[in-house]
Design a protein around this motif. Structure first.
Motif, mmCIF file in Angstrom:
data_model
loop_
_atom_site.group_PDB
_atom_site.id
_atom_site.type_symbol
_atom_site.label_atom_id
_atom_site.label_comp_id
_atom_site.label_asym_id
_atom_site.label_seq_id
_atom_site.Cartn_x
_atom_site.Cartn_y
_atom_site.Cartn_z
ATOM 1 N N PHE A 179 0.835 -1.199 0.000
ATOM 2 C CA PHE A 179 0.000 0.000 0.000
ATOM 3 C C PHE A 179 0.873 1.254 0.000
ATOM 4 C CE2 PHE A 179 -2.433 3.351 2.093
ATOM 5 C CZ PHE A 179 -3.555 3.367 1.286
ATOM 6 N N GLY A 180 1.943 1.245 0.776
ATOM 7 C CA GLY A 180 2.868 2.384 0.792
ATOM 8 C C GLY A 180 3.535 2.595 -0.548
ATOM 9 N N LEU A 181 3.902 1.505 -1.200
ATOM 10 C CA LEU A 181 4.510 1.617 -2.528
ATOM 11 C C LEU A 181 3.506 2.121 -3.560
ATOM 12 C CD1 LEU A 181 6.682 -1.635 -2.669
ATOM 13 C CD2 LEU A 181 7.497 0.734 -2.472
ATOM 14 N N GLY A 182 2.235 2.026 -3.248
ATOM 15 C CA GLY A 182 1.201 2.497 -4.166
ATOM 16 C C GLY A 182 1.256 3.985 -4.414
ATOM 17 N N PHE A 183 1.880 4.763 -3.512
ATOM 18 C CA PHE A 183 2.041 6.188 -3.754
ATOM 19 C C PHE A 183 3.064 6.454 -4.850
ATOM 20 C CE2 PHE A 183 0.281 6.163 0.554
ATOM 21 C CZ PHE A 183 -0.786 7.021 0.361
ATOM 22 N N LEU A 184 3.945 5.487 -5.107
ATOM 23 C CA LEU A 184 4.905 5.618 -6.200
ATOM 24 C C LEU A 184 4.304 5.149 -7.518
ATOM 25 C CD1 LEU A 184 8.080 4.225 -4.385
ATOM 26 C CD2 LEU A 184 7.451 6.620 -4.758
ATOM 27 N N ASP A 185 3.585 4.048 -7.453
ATOM 28 C CA ASP A 185 2.971 3.493 -8.658
ATOM 29 C C ASP A 185 1.645 2.834 -8.248
ATOM 30 O OD1 ASP A 185 2.387 2.455 -11.136
ATOM 31 O OD2 ASP A 185 4.005 0.978 -11.133
ATOM 32 N N PRO A 186 0.532 3.275 -8.818
ATOM 33 C CA PRO A 186 -0.779 2.739 -8.416
ATOM 34 C C PRO A 186 -0.934 1.225 -8.618
ATOM 35 C CG PRO A 186 -1.060 4.728 -9.707
ATOM 36 C CD PRO A 186 0.400 4.367 -9.756
ATOM 37 N N LEU A 187 -0.079 0.618 -9.400
ATOM 38 C CA LEU A 187 -0.131 -0.820 -9.602
ATOM 39 C C LEU A 187 0.090 -1.570 -8.285
ATOM 40 C CD1 LEU A 187 -0.465 -2.997 -11.749
ATOM 41 C CD2 LEU A 187 2.006 -2.983 -12.037
ATOM 42 N N TRP A 188 0.882 -0.988 -7.400
ATOM 43 C CA TRP A 188 1.109 -1.607 -6.098
ATOM 44 C C TRP A 188 -0.170 -1.636 -5.266
ATOM 45 C CZ3 TRP A 188 5.044 -4.538 -5.992
ATOM 46 C CH2 TRP A 188 6.212 -4.220 -6.664
ATOM 47 N N TRP A 189 -1.031 -0.624 -5.429
ATOM 48 C CA TRP A 189 -2.302 -0.632 -4.710
ATOM 49 C C TRP A 189 -3.168 -1.802 -5.169
ATOM 50 C CZ3 TRP A 189 -3.260 5.306 -5.234
ATOM 51 C CH2 TRP A 189 -2.649 5.959 -4.154
ATOM 52 N N VAL A 190 -3.113 -2.060 -6.466
ATOM 53 C CA VAL A 190 -3.867 -3.196 -6.993
ATOM 54 C C VAL A 190 -3.318 -4.496 -6.397
ATOM 55 C CG1 VAL A 190 -4.444 -4.483 -9.088
ATOM 56 C CG2 VAL A 190 -4.466 -1.972 -9.114
ATOM 57 N N ALA A 191 -1.997 -4.601 -6.335
ATOM 58 C CA ALA A 191 -1.383 -5.801 -5.765
ATOM 59 C C ALA A 191 -1.773 -5.960 -4.288
ATOM 60 C CB ALA A 191 0.139 -5.742 -5.911
ATOM 61 N N ALA A 192 -1.792 -4.836 -3.541
ATOM 62 C CA ALA A 192 -2.183 -4.892 -2.129
ATOM 63 C C ALA A 192 -3.647 -5.302 -1.997
ATOM 64 C CB ALA A 192 -1.942 -3.539 -1.467
ATOM 65 N N ALA A 193 -4.496 -4.789 -2.870
ATOM 66 C CA ALA A 193 -5.917 -5.130 -2.810
ATOM 67 C C ALA A 193 -6.136 -6.608 -3.120
ATOM 68 C CB ALA A 193 -6.707 -4.265 -3.787
ATOM 69 N N VAL A 194 -5.427 -7.114 -4.118
ATOM 70 C CA VAL A 194 -5.549 -8.534 -4.465
ATOM 71 C C VAL A 194 -5.063 -9.404 -3.309
ATOM 72 C CG1 VAL A 194 -4.618 -10.342 -5.983
ATOM 73 C CG2 VAL A 194 -5.451 -8.201 -6.946
ATOM 74 N N MET A 195 -3.939 -9.011 -2.709
ATOM 75 C CA MET A 195 -3.406 -9.776 -1.588
ATOM 76 C C MET A 195 -4.361 -9.748 -0.391
ATOM 77 S SD MET A 195 0.374 -9.361 -0.116
ATOM 78 C CE MET A 195 1.246 -10.757 0.479
ATOM 79 N N LEU A 196 -4.968 -8.622 -0.130
ATOM 80 C CA LEU A 196 -5.940 -8.501 0.950
ATOM 81 C C LEU A 196 -7.172 -9.359 0.671
ATOM 82 C CD1 LEU A 196 -6.590 -7.049 3.610
ATOM 83 C CD2 LEU A 196 -7.670 -5.268 2.247
ATOM 84 N N PHE A 197 -7.640 -9.337 -0.565
ATOM 85 C CA PHE A 197 -8.791 -10.148 -0.948
ATOM 86 C C PHE A 197 -8.505 -11.637 -0.763
ATOM 87 C CE2 PHE A 197 -11.061 -12.589 -4.204
ATOM 88 C CZ PHE A 197 -12.362 -12.333 -3.819
ATOM 89 N N VAL A 198 -7.346 -12.081 -1.233
ATOM 90 C CA VAL A 198 -6.980 -13.495 -1.122
ATOM 91 C C VAL A 198 -6.850 -13.888 0.349
ATOM 92 C CG1 VAL A 198 -5.120 -15.155 -1.572
ATOM 93 C CG2 VAL A 198 -5.919 -13.649 -3.391
ATOM 94 N N ALA A 199 -6.267 -13.007 1.149
ATOM 95 C CA ALA A 199 -6.093 -13.320 2.576
ATOM 96 C C ALA A 199 -7.444 -13.452 3.274
ATOM 97 C CB ALA A 199 -5.251 -12.245 3.243
ATOM 98 N N THR A 200 -8.378 -12.578 2.956
ATOM 99 C CA THR A 200 -9.680 -12.660 3.621
ATOM 100 C C THR A 200 -10.466 -13.864 3.128
ATOM 101 O OG1 THR A 200 -10.646 -11.122 2.023
ATOM 102 C CG2 THR A 200 -9.835 -10.202 4.097
ATOM 103 N N ARG A 201 -10.383 -14.206 1.848
ATOM 104 C CA ARG A 201 -11.088 -15.383 1.341
ATOM 105 C C ARG A 201 -10.511 -16.649 1.945
ATOM 106 N NH1 ARG A 201 -15.849 -14.603 -0.105
ATOM 107 N NH2 ARG A 201 -15.796 -16.560 -1.192
ATOM 108 N N HIS A 202 -9.194 -16.710 2.056
ATOM 109 C CA HIS A 202 -8.543 -17.884 2.652
ATOM 110 C C HIS A 202 -8.940 -18.005 4.110
ATOM 111 C CE1 HIS A 202 -5.634 -20.967 3.445
ATOM 112 N NE2 HIS A 202 -5.122 -20.255 4.421
ATOM 113 N N GLY A 203 -9.042 -16.901 4.812
ATOM 114 C CA GLY A 203 -9.446 -16.913 6.216
ATOM 115 C C GLY A 203 -10.871 -17.408 6.379
#
Length: 95
Positions: free
Chosen positions: A13-37
């Motif tokens: 998420f912090g790296l997302g301020f440099l490149d918005p693609l990182w925000w997408v990666a953080a969102a995908v990782m958060l989604f996968v973590a919550t679904r797995h949980g």
């Protein structure tokens, strides 16, 4: 497990301020973590830090109960028949 994933998600998420693609990666990782949980039964995080898998516990209970019901249906009739047969044989021996 989920707490361990929060650190990389926060970094992405912090790296997302440099490149918005990182925000997408953080969102995908958060989604996968919550679904797995949720699949494990621990999709809800409690405020006191303990993660009780209530859903998983209930599923385990339900599975045990279903197995016990199948066992009872399968073997109780045979058991009753055996007892009746033994009682009849005892009565014939006695008299």
């Amino acid at each position: 497990m989920f707490v361990v994933l929060l650190v990389p998600i926060a970094v992405l998420f912090g790296l997302g301020f440099l490149d918005p693609l990182w925000w997408v990666a953080a969102a995908v990782m958060l989604f996968v973590a919550t679904r797995h949980g949720r699949d494990r039964g621990g999709g809800r995080i409690r405020g006191d830090g303990s993660d009780r898998g209530d859903c998983r516990d209930y599923r385990d209970y339900e599975n045990r109960r279903n197995r016990q019901d199948r066992w009872d249906r399968r073997y109780s009739r045979q058991h009753r028949a055996r007892l009746r047969r033994e009682d009849r044989q005892d009565r014939e021996r006695r008299g």
